[in-house]
Design an enzyme around this catalytic site. Structure first.
Site, PDB file in Angstrom:
ATOM      1  CG  MET A  14      -2.780  -0.900   0.752  1.00 59.17           C
ATOM      2  SD  MET A  14      -2.763  -1.160  -0.836  1.00 59.17           S
ATOM      3  CE  MET A  14      -3.842   0.322  -0.618  1.00 59.17           C
ATOM      4  CG  ASP A  33       9.187  -0.206   6.012  1.00 58.08           C
ATOM      5  OD1 ASP A  33       9.265  -0.232   7.284  1.00 58.08           O
ATOM      6  OD2 ASP A  33       8.736  -0.332   5.207  1.00 58.08           O
ATOM      7  CB  VAL A  90       3.381   1.576   9.525  1.00 56.43           C
ATOM      8  CG1 VAL A  90       4.020   2.141   9.235  1.00 56.43           C
ATOM      9  CG2 VAL A  90       2.056   2.057  11.083  1.00 56.43           C
ATOM     10  CD  GLU A  92      -5.179  -1.571   9.173  1.00 57.86           C
ATOM     11  OE1 GLU A  92      -4.804  -0.297  10.349  1.00 57.86           O
ATOM     12  OE2 GLU A  92      -5.456  -0.347   8.513  1.00 57.86           O
ATOM     13  CE  LYS A  97      -2.614   1.277  11.075  1.00 56.69           C
ATOM     14  NZ  LYS A  97      -1.890   1.587  10.271  1.00 56.69           N
ATOM     15  CB  SER A 119      -7.608  -1.338   6.365  1.00 52.69           C
ATOM     16  OG  SER A 119      -7.111  -1.066   5.851  1.00 52.69           O
ATOM     17  CG  HIS A 140      -8.978   3.779   3.177  1.00 52.28           C
ATOM     18  ND1 HIS A 140      -9.919   3.405   4.171  1.00 52.28           N
ATOM     19  CD2 HIS A 140      -7.492   2.942   3.813  1.00 52.28           C
ATOM     20  CE1 HIS A 140      -9.521   1.790   3.184  1.00 52.28           C
ATOM     21  NE2 HIS A 140      -8.437   1.760   3.387  1.00 52.28           N
ATOM     22  CG  ASN A 143      -4.363  -4.025  -2.703  1.00 54.69           C
ATOM     23  OD1 ASN A 143      -3.472  -4.306  -3.716  1.00 54.69           O
ATOM     24  ND2 ASN A 143      -4.121  -4.686  -1.978  1.00 54.69           N
ATOM     25  CD  GLU A 152     -13.059   4.123   2.732  1.00 54.71           C
ATOM     26  OE1 GLU A 152     -14.802   4.013   3.084  1.00 54.71           O
ATOM     27  OE2 GLU A 152     -12.686   4.110   3.483  1.00 54.71           O
ATOM     28  CG  ASN A 190     -11.504  -1.954   4.052  1.00 52.40           C
ATOM     29  OD1 ASN A 190     -12.229  -2.611   3.192  1.00 52.40           O
ATOM     30  ND2 ASN A 190     -11.276  -1.573   4.447  1.00 52.40           N
TER      31      ASN A 190
HETATM   32  N1  3HC Z   1      -0.232  -2.418  -9.510  1.00 52.85           N
HETATM   33  C1  3HC Z   1      -0.839  -1.311 -10.622  1.00 52.85           C
HETATM   34  N2  3HC Z   1      -1.251  -1.452 -11.381  1.00 52.85           N
HETATM   35  C2  3HC Z   1      -2.016  -2.902 -11.156  1.00 52.85           C
HETATM   36  C3  3HC Z   1      -2.430  -3.579 -10.770  1.00 52.85           C
HETATM   37  C4  3HC Z   1      -0.682  -3.673  -9.330  1.00 52.85           C
HETATM   38  N3  3HC Z   1      -1.190  -4.695  -8.331  1.00 52.85           N
HETATM   39  N4  3HC Z   1      -2.822  -4.632 -11.092  1.00 52.85           N
HETATM   40  C5  3HC Z   1      -3.402  -4.405 -11.889  1.00 52.85           C
HETATM   41  N5  3HC Z   1      -2.785  -3.128 -12.428  1.00 52.85           N
HETATM   42  C6  3HC Z   1      -3.121  -2.254 -13.508  1.00 52.85           C
HETATM   43  C7  3HC Z   1      -2.936  -3.373 -15.002  1.00 52.85           C
HETATM   44  O1  3HC Z   1      -1.590  -3.237 -15.224  1.00 52.85           O
HETATM   45  C8  3HC Z   1      -3.621  -3.080 -16.313  1.00 52.85           C
HETATM   46  O2  3HC Z   1      -3.648  -1.182 -16.500  1.00 52.85           O
HETATM   47  P1  3HC Z   1      -3.940  -1.181 -17.943  1.00 52.85           P
HETATM   48  O3  3HC Z   1      -5.112  -0.798 -17.543  1.00 52.85           O
HETATM   49  O4  3HC Z   1      -3.107  -0.080 -17.779  1.00 52.85           O
HETATM   50  O5  3HC Z   1      -3.164  -2.093 -18.757  1.00 52.85           O
HETATM   51  C9  3HC Z   1      -5.045  -2.587 -15.070  1.00 52.85           C
HETATM   52  O6  3HC Z   1      -4.559  -2.532 -13.997  1.00 52.85           O
HETATM   53  C10 3HC Z   1      -6.504  -3.529 -15.333  1.00 52.85           C
HETATM   54  O7  3HC Z   1      -5.420  -5.302 -14.792  1.00 52.85           O
HETATM   55  P2  3HC Z   1      -5.815  -6.200 -15.395  1.00 52.85           P
HETATM   56  O8  3HC Z   1      -5.781  -6.196 -16.710  1.00 52.85           O
HETATM   57  O9  3HC Z   1      -4.570  -7.021 -15.342  1.00 52.85           O
HETATM   58  O10 3HC Z   1      -6.623  -6.674 -14.282  1.00 52.85           O
HETATM   59  P3  3HC Z   1      -8.209  -6.121 -14.494  1.00 52.85           P
HETATM   60  O11 3HC Z   1      -8.394  -5.498 -15.322  1.00 52.85           O
HETATM   61  O12 3HC Z   1      -9.134  -7.790 -14.056  1.00 52.85           O
HETATM   62  O13 3HC Z   1      -8.051  -5.237 -12.989  1.00 52.85           O
HETATM   63  C11 3HC Z   1      -8.088  -5.301 -11.092  1.00 52.85           C
HETATM   64  C12 3HC Z   1      -7.016  -5.721 -12.171  1.00 52.85           C
HETATM   65  C13 3HC Z   1      -7.939  -3.211 -10.994  1.00 52.85           C
HETATM   66  C14 3HC Z   1      -7.467  -5.495  -9.157  1.00 52.85           C
HETATM   67  C15 3HC Z   1      -9.033  -5.514 -10.482  1.00 52.85           C
HETATM   68  O14 3HC Z   1     -10.125  -7.019 -11.115  1.00 52.85           O
HETATM   69  C16 3HC Z   1      -9.781  -4.724  -9.744  1.00 52.85           C
HETATM   70  O15 3HC Z   1     -10.286  -4.046  -9.383  1.00 52.85           O
HETATM   71  N6  3HC Z   1     -10.471  -5.990  -8.244  1.00 52.85           N
HETATM   72  C17 3HC Z   1     -11.190  -5.509  -7.503  1.00 52.85           C
HETATM   73  C18 3HC Z   1     -10.248  -4.742  -6.664  1.00 52.85           C
HETATM   74  C19 3HC Z   1     -11.050  -4.210  -5.335  1.00 52.85           C
HETATM   75  O16 3HC Z   1     -11.828  -4.855  -4.338  1.00 52.85           O
HETATM   76  N7  3HC Z   1      -9.621  -3.607  -4.483  1.00 52.85           N
HETATM   77  C20 3HC Z   1     -10.602  -2.808  -3.167  1.00 52.85           C
HETATM   78  C21 3HC Z   1     -10.371  -4.175  -2.092  1.00 52.85           C
HETATM   79  S1  3HC Z   1     -10.943  -3.441  -0.460  1.00 52.85           S
HETATM   80  C22 3HC Z   1      -9.150  -2.256   0.180  1.00 52.85           C
HETATM   81  O17 3HC Z   1      -8.315  -2.067  -0.554  1.00 52.85           O
HETATM   82  C23 3HC Z   1      -9.178  -1.775   1.123  1.00 52.85           C
HETATM   83  C24 3HC Z   1      -7.970  -2.329   2.038  1.00 52.85           C
HETATM   84  O18 3HC Z   1      -8.290  -1.075   3.521  1.00 52.85           O
HETATM   85  C25 3HC Z   1      -8.757  -3.107   2.542  1.00 52.85           C
END
Ligand code: 3HC
Length: 403
Positions: A14, A33, A90, A92, A97, A119, A140, A143, A152, A190
């Site tokens: 992150m 870090d 860092v 949770e 923190k 988060s 926030h 990912n 957020e 979340n």
């Molecule tokens: N870092 C940087 N870029 C990334 C990446 C990463 N880890 N993963 C994917 N990408 C980029 C790809 O390079 C691609 O870029 P482009 O459009 O320029 O070619 C683009 O994202 C699309 O990737 P892919 O074609 O490989 O695959 P997808 O279309 O399936 O997209 C995804 C991947 C963006 C991860 C999509 O599946 C997605 O939106 N998933 C849902 C993720 C989600 O719900 N996140 C929120 C989680 S909750 C959270 O984070 C909160 C925390 O507090 C817990």
């Protein structure tokens, strides 16, 4: 307030993702870090994101180097002394923190904003550890931070309105979509996403369907990835931490499915260590069956039915609870889920979806789930009030939105 230089504490996935977003916007950023190796790993992650753009022809190699020249690493807080805004990312742990914020306060200019990317932990509690608590705020990211548009912005009890405005402007300057959220455990996204993921975990441990089939069904519904692939991407350790914070705040309706703890205990953390629900590193091949058998023997619950609604209605119900508590407006709730989780655009977000299905239908289904699957499906009180007042959604031209 102008931000000329920013800092990030924590060079994990992150922290590095946030540093990439900041540098991409043209701002210098310093990543801190605890040791050189971690710092280097973080900077390598930033470079990897840029390299991906170069490989796709979206950026030249010299543009990559220009962006990377904005990114520096450090193991010392002294390098934050000219930062106008620092984001902590860092792990949770409240004590850790709070210590970070105390260290930051000692070196940062008085005007600097001290943000946390937590988060789910309390912004107010983090802020209580420092004197300049009016400068503390939640910013926030989601990912993967370079991709997800949502940010957020969460004020704590002590945060000044000036800090909120500055944080919103900062997020916009990064070309992100800021949504202001009232502080509560899990904030908005979340708080909606974890019950959905938790329900997938319950369905799996109860043998409702194989995880591959459930992932496929939710992708067919329109989610960008299935719940188990997402759990693996987020990390089972992170999900366990967030689940605990949600349970602590909201009680039994957020009780984590046993399998989430079991996966954590078995060190199946997800993509980060090569094995979670799925196996990413062939040398770590391992069967889920013994874990499932043990849980089923303990809980005595198996053979419950699976449907995508089982997961998605958890999201809708929690959205209704959030609305009732004024965590965010209906349109911000929907926008946040679209931009923060990739909720299918054509469905407009969980509340638009509920309006389309019919609020009465949603209520009846939640009541049925509550009887058959457990009281965690107990409907948010606002749903009953809406149905009683004929706010049924599109069919009566008024629901969460007007039509
Ligand atoms: N870092 C940087 N870029 C990334 C990446 C990463 N880890 N993963 C994917 N990408 C980029 C790809 O390079 C691609 O870029 P482009 O459009 O320029 O070619 C683009 O994202 C699309 O990737 P892919 O074609 O490989 O695959 P997808 O279309 O399936 O997209 C995804 C991947 C963006 C991860 C999509 O599946 C997605 O939106 N998933 C849902 C993720 C989600 O719900 N996140 C929120 C989680 S909750 C959270 O984070 C909160 C925390 O507090 C817990």
């Amino acid at each position: 307030m102008f931000i000329y230089k920013a800092g990030v504490v924590g060079a994990g996935a992150m922290g590095a993702g946030i540093a990439q977003v900041i540098s991409f916007s043209g701002l210098p950023v310093v990543i801190k870090d605890t040791d050189d190796e971690r710092v280097k790993k973080g900077i390598d992650l930033v470079r990897k994101v840029y390299q991906g753009r170069v490989d796709k022809g979206k950026m030249t190699a010299s543009e990559l180097e220009q962006k990377m020249s904005l990114v520096s690493g450090t193991t010392s807080y002294d390098d934050f002394k000219d930062c106008d805004l620092v984001i902590e990312a860092v792990f949770e742990n409240m004590k850790v923190k709070q210590q970070v914020f105390q260290d930051l306060e000692k070196v940062l200019p008085e005007t600097a904003i001290m943000a946390t990317n937590t988060s789910a932990l309390s912004i107010s509690q983090i802020a209580s550890a420092v004197k300049r608590s009016d400068k503390v705020i939640g910013i926030h990211f989601f990912n993967p931070a370079p991709v997800m548009k949502l940010v957020e912005v969460i004020p704590g009890l002590q945060t000044s309105s000036e800090t909120v405005d500055d944080a919103v402007a900062f997020a916009e300057s990064l070309r992100k979509m800021p949504v202001r959220v009232k502080e509560c455990a899990g904030f908005l996204v979340n708080r909606l996403l974890l019950p959905y993921l938790n329900e997938a975990a319950y369905a799996l441990q109860e043998g409702a369907a194989p995880m591959e089939e459930m992932d496929k069904a939710l992708r067919a519904f329109g989610m960008p990835m299935g719940p188990f692939a997402l759990l693996d991407m987020l990390g089972l350790d992170v999900c366990a931490d967030v689940s605990m914070i949600l349970y602590d705040s909201f009680g039994p309706r957020m009780k984590a499915a046993e399998i989430l703890g079991a996966m954590h205990k078995a060190n199946r953390l997800g993509t980060k260590n090569g094995i979670g629900f799925y196996v990413y590193d062939e040398t770590k091949k391992a069967d889920l069956k013994p874990i499932l058998d043990e849980i089923q023997a303990k809980t005595g619950v198996k053979g419950t039915p699976f449907s995508p609604e089982r997961l998605v209605f958890q999201m809708i119900n929690e959205a209704a609870f959030c609305l009732e508590e004024n965590v965010a407006s209906p349109s911000d709730i929907d926008l946040a889920m679209l931009a923060g989780t990739g909720f299918p655009q054509d469905k407009g977000g969980p509340l638009h979806l509920a309006d389309g299905i019919g609020v009465d239908v949603v209520l009846a289904k939640l009541q049925e789930f509550s009887k058959t699957l457990g009281p965690r499906f107990w409907p948010a009180p606002i749903l009953k009030r809406m149905v009683a007042a004929n706010y049924l959604g599109q069919k009566t031209k008024k629901g969460f939105f007007n039509y």
